[in-house]
Every structure is written in C-alpha cells, then in structure tokens.
Design a protein around this motif. Structure first.
Motif, PDB file in Angstrom:
ATOM      1  N   VAL A  23      39.886  50.582  34.337  1.00  0.00           N
ATOM      2  CA  VAL A  23      39.974  49.313  35.060  1.00  0.00           C
ATOM      3  C   VAL A  23      41.429  48.910  35.292  1.00  0.00           C
ATOM      4  N   CYS A  24      42.268  49.077  34.291  1.00  0.00           N
ATOM      5  CA  CYS A  24      43.680  48.692  34.452  1.00  0.00           C
ATOM      6  C   CYS A  24      44.380  49.597  35.452  1.00  0.00           C
ATOM      7  N   ASN A  25      44.091  50.877  35.406  1.00  0.00           N
ATOM      8  CA  ASN A  25      44.674  51.824  36.359  1.00  0.00           C
ATOM      9  C   ASN A  25      44.244  51.480  37.787  1.00  0.00           C
ATOM     10  N   LEU A  26      42.966  51.197  37.961  1.00  0.00           N
ATOM     11  CA  LEU A  26      42.473  50.827  39.292  1.00  0.00           C
ATOM     12  C   LEU A  26      43.084  49.514  39.774  1.00  0.00           C
ATOM     13  N   ALA A  27      43.215  48.555  38.883  1.00  0.00           N
ATOM     14  CA  ALA A  27      43.798  47.267  39.266  1.00  0.00           C
ATOM     15  C   ALA A  27      45.226  47.454  39.771  1.00  0.00           C
ATOM     16  N   MET A  28      45.994  48.279  39.101  1.00  0.00           N
ATOM     17  CA  MET A  28      47.369  48.530  39.544  1.00  0.00           C
ATOM     18  C   MET A  28      47.395  49.303  40.860  1.00  0.00           C
ATOM     19  N   ASN A  76      44.431  35.531  39.152  1.00  0.00           N
ATOM     20  CA  ASN A  76      45.091  35.000  40.355  1.00  0.00           C
ATOM     21  C   ASN A  76      46.150  35.956  40.906  1.00  0.00           C
ATOM     22  N   LEU A  77      45.906  37.252  40.772  1.00  0.00           N
ATOM     23  CA  LEU A  77      46.823  38.244  41.332  1.00  0.00           C
ATOM     24  C   LEU A  77      46.447  38.593  42.766  1.00  0.00           C
ATOM     25  N   VAL A  78      45.183  38.441  43.107  1.00  0.00           N
ATOM     26  CA  VAL A  78      44.712  38.625  44.480  1.00  0.00           C
ATOM     27  C   VAL A  78      43.753  37.485  44.800  1.00  0.00           C
ATOM     28  N   LEU A  79      43.494  37.299  46.089  1.00  0.00           N
ATOM     29  CA  LEU A  79      42.509  36.305  46.506  1.00  0.00           C
ATOM     30  C   LEU A  79      41.719  36.846  47.678  1.00  0.00           C
ATOM     31  N   LYS A  84      37.572  36.477  60.620  1.00  0.00           N
ATOM     32  CA  LYS A  84      36.617  36.376  61.712  1.00  0.00           C
ATOM     33  C   LYS A  84      35.296  37.056  61.379  1.00  0.00           C
ATOM     34  N   MET A  85      34.242  36.530  61.931  1.00  0.00           N
ATOM     35  CA  MET A  85      32.896  37.083  61.848  1.00  0.00           C
ATOM     36  C   MET A  85      32.430  37.330  60.422  1.00  0.00           C
ATOM     37  N   GLY A  86      32.844  36.488  59.503  1.00  0.00           N
ATOM     38  CA  GLY A  86      32.364  36.569  58.130  1.00  0.00           C
ATOM     39  C   GLY A  86      32.949  37.680  57.284  1.00  0.00           C
ATOM     40  N   LYS A  87      33.894  38.425  57.834  1.00  0.00           N
ATOM     41  CA  LYS A  87      34.511  39.487  57.043  1.00  0.00           C
ATOM     42  C   LYS A  87      35.514  38.878  56.080  1.00  0.00           C
ATOM     43  N   ARG A  88      35.610  39.469  54.904  1.00  0.00           N
ATOM     44  CA  ARG A  88      36.557  38.988  53.904  1.00  0.00           C
ATOM     45  C   ARG A  88      37.699  39.982  53.768  1.00  0.00           C
ATOM     46  N   LYS A  89      38.862  39.437  53.504  1.00  0.00           N
ATOM     47  CA  LYS A  89      40.054  40.249  53.267  1.00  0.00           C
ATOM     48  C   LYS A  89      40.564  39.964  51.862  1.00  0.00           C
ATOM     49  N   ILE A  90      41.057  41.000  51.215  1.00  0.00           N
ATOM     50  CA  ILE A  90      41.694  40.856  49.917  1.00  0.00           C
ATOM     51  C   ILE A  90      43.189  40.774  50.170  1.00  0.00           C
ATOM     52  N   MET A  91      43.813  39.734  49.669  1.00  0.00           N
ATOM     53  CA  MET A  91      45.241  39.522  49.878  1.00  0.00           C
ATOM     54  C   MET A  91      45.935  39.407  48.525  1.00  0.00           C
ATOM     55  N   ILE A  92      47.168  39.896  48.456  1.00  0.00           N
ATOM     56  CA  ILE A  92      47.946  39.809  47.224  1.00  0.00           C
ATOM     57  C   ILE A  92      48.654  38.451  47.183  1.00  0.00           C
ATOM     58  N   THR A  93      48.759  37.879  46.000  1.00  0.00           N
ATOM     59  CA  THR A  93      49.457  36.605  45.836  1.00  0.00           C
ATOM     60  C   THR A  93      50.881  36.868  45.340  1.00  0.00           C
ATOM     61  N   GLY A  96      50.773  38.243  41.985  1.00  0.00           N
ATOM     62  CA  GLY A  96      50.430  39.663  42.015  1.00  0.00           C
ATOM     63  C   GLY A  96      51.637  40.532  42.326  1.00  0.00           C
ATOM     64  N   LYS A  97      52.488  40.059  43.237  1.00  0.00           N
ATOM     65  CA  LYS A  97      53.703  40.811  43.567  1.00  0.00           C
ATOM     66  C   LYS A  97      54.629  40.912  42.363  1.00  0.00           C
ATOM     67  N   SER A  98      54.802  39.802  41.668  1.00  0.00           N
ATOM     68  CA  SER A  98      55.686  39.838  40.505  1.00  0.00           C
ATOM     69  C   SER A  98      55.086  40.678  39.375  1.00  0.00           C
ATOM     70  N   ALA A  99      53.771  40.649  39.215  1.00  0.00           N
ATOM     71  CA  ALA A  99      53.126  41.475  38.191  1.00  0.00           C
ATOM     72  C   ALA A  99      53.282  42.957  38.508  1.00  0.00           C
ATOM     73  N   LEU A 100      53.163  43.324  39.768  1.00  0.00           N
ATOM     74  CA  LEU A 100      53.331  44.723  40.156  1.00  0.00           C
ATOM     75  C   LEU A 100      54.772  45.178  39.972  1.00  0.00           C
TER      76      LEU A 100
END
Length: 111
Positions: A23-28, A76-79, A84-93, A96-100
């Motif tokens: 999980v940690c590897n995937l998160a990074m 709170n590293l991503v949100l 449009k059209m109900g699609k969701r996007k994953i964005m870095i906060t 998250g940038k400082s953690a990376l």
C-alpha cells in the motif's frame, strides 16, 4: 512482479507477497504520477488506474489501488474533483507535493 517470500523454519510454512502491491509503495507511485500531471490529474477509473500505475489488470491490483487511495485521501495528500459529465479526477494537493519531495529526499539519502 517483484515478490518476497517469508519462510518460517519452525513450522515449515511460507508466505509469498507481491512487493508491488504494498500500500505504501502504491501510494508513492500514485503521488509520483500525479506530481508529473499536476494540472491534468488522473481520471478516477479503478481499472484504468491500476493499469496506468502497475500495468496489470486484476482484482487484487484494484483492491490495492483502492487501499492506497484511501490512505492518500485520508491524509489530504490527494483529492477527488468532479469534472464534466460526472467523471472524477484525482488531483495532488500541496501537502501531497511536499510529502513526495520529502520521500524522494529520504530515498536519496538511503542510497
């Protein structure tokens, strides 16, 4: 696929774990991918996301991606943003940038 085998000589059992599904590897890996796509983000499609990150399509890969995203969202590293059209996007906060960046610095010190 990188694997790790744990062997217990007392009971003669072994357990094989897939290191890439940690999980940690995937998160990074997700944070790293989002860092390079800060404006565009990633589309929240579980199967496409599993293929983009690990180049695999399996149920256990999707479950691992979901677990990693739960950790990233809860910290709170991503949100998730509605597009449009109900699609969701994953964005870095910014967090998250400082953690990376901190993670990359720690990994550079290890080598």
């Amino acid at each position: 696929m990188r694997t790790k085998m744990i062997v217990n000589r007392m009971n003669d059992w072994f357990q094989i774990e897939d290191m890439e599904l940690g999980v940690c590897n995937l998160a990074m890996n997700i944070l790293n991918r989002l860092y390079t796509r800060q404006v565009q983000g990633l589309e929240y499609d579980r199967i496409k996301l599993a293929y983009e990150i690990l180049h695999r399509k399996s149920a256990e890969t999707v479950v691992a991606i979901d677990d990693a995203l739960c950790i990233l969202i809860s910290r709170n590293l991503v949100l998730l943003e509605e597009r449009k059209m109900g699609k969701r996007k994953i964005m870095i906060t910014e967090l998250g940038k400082s953690a990376l960046e901190e993670y990359k610095e720690l990994m550079k010190d290890e080598t």
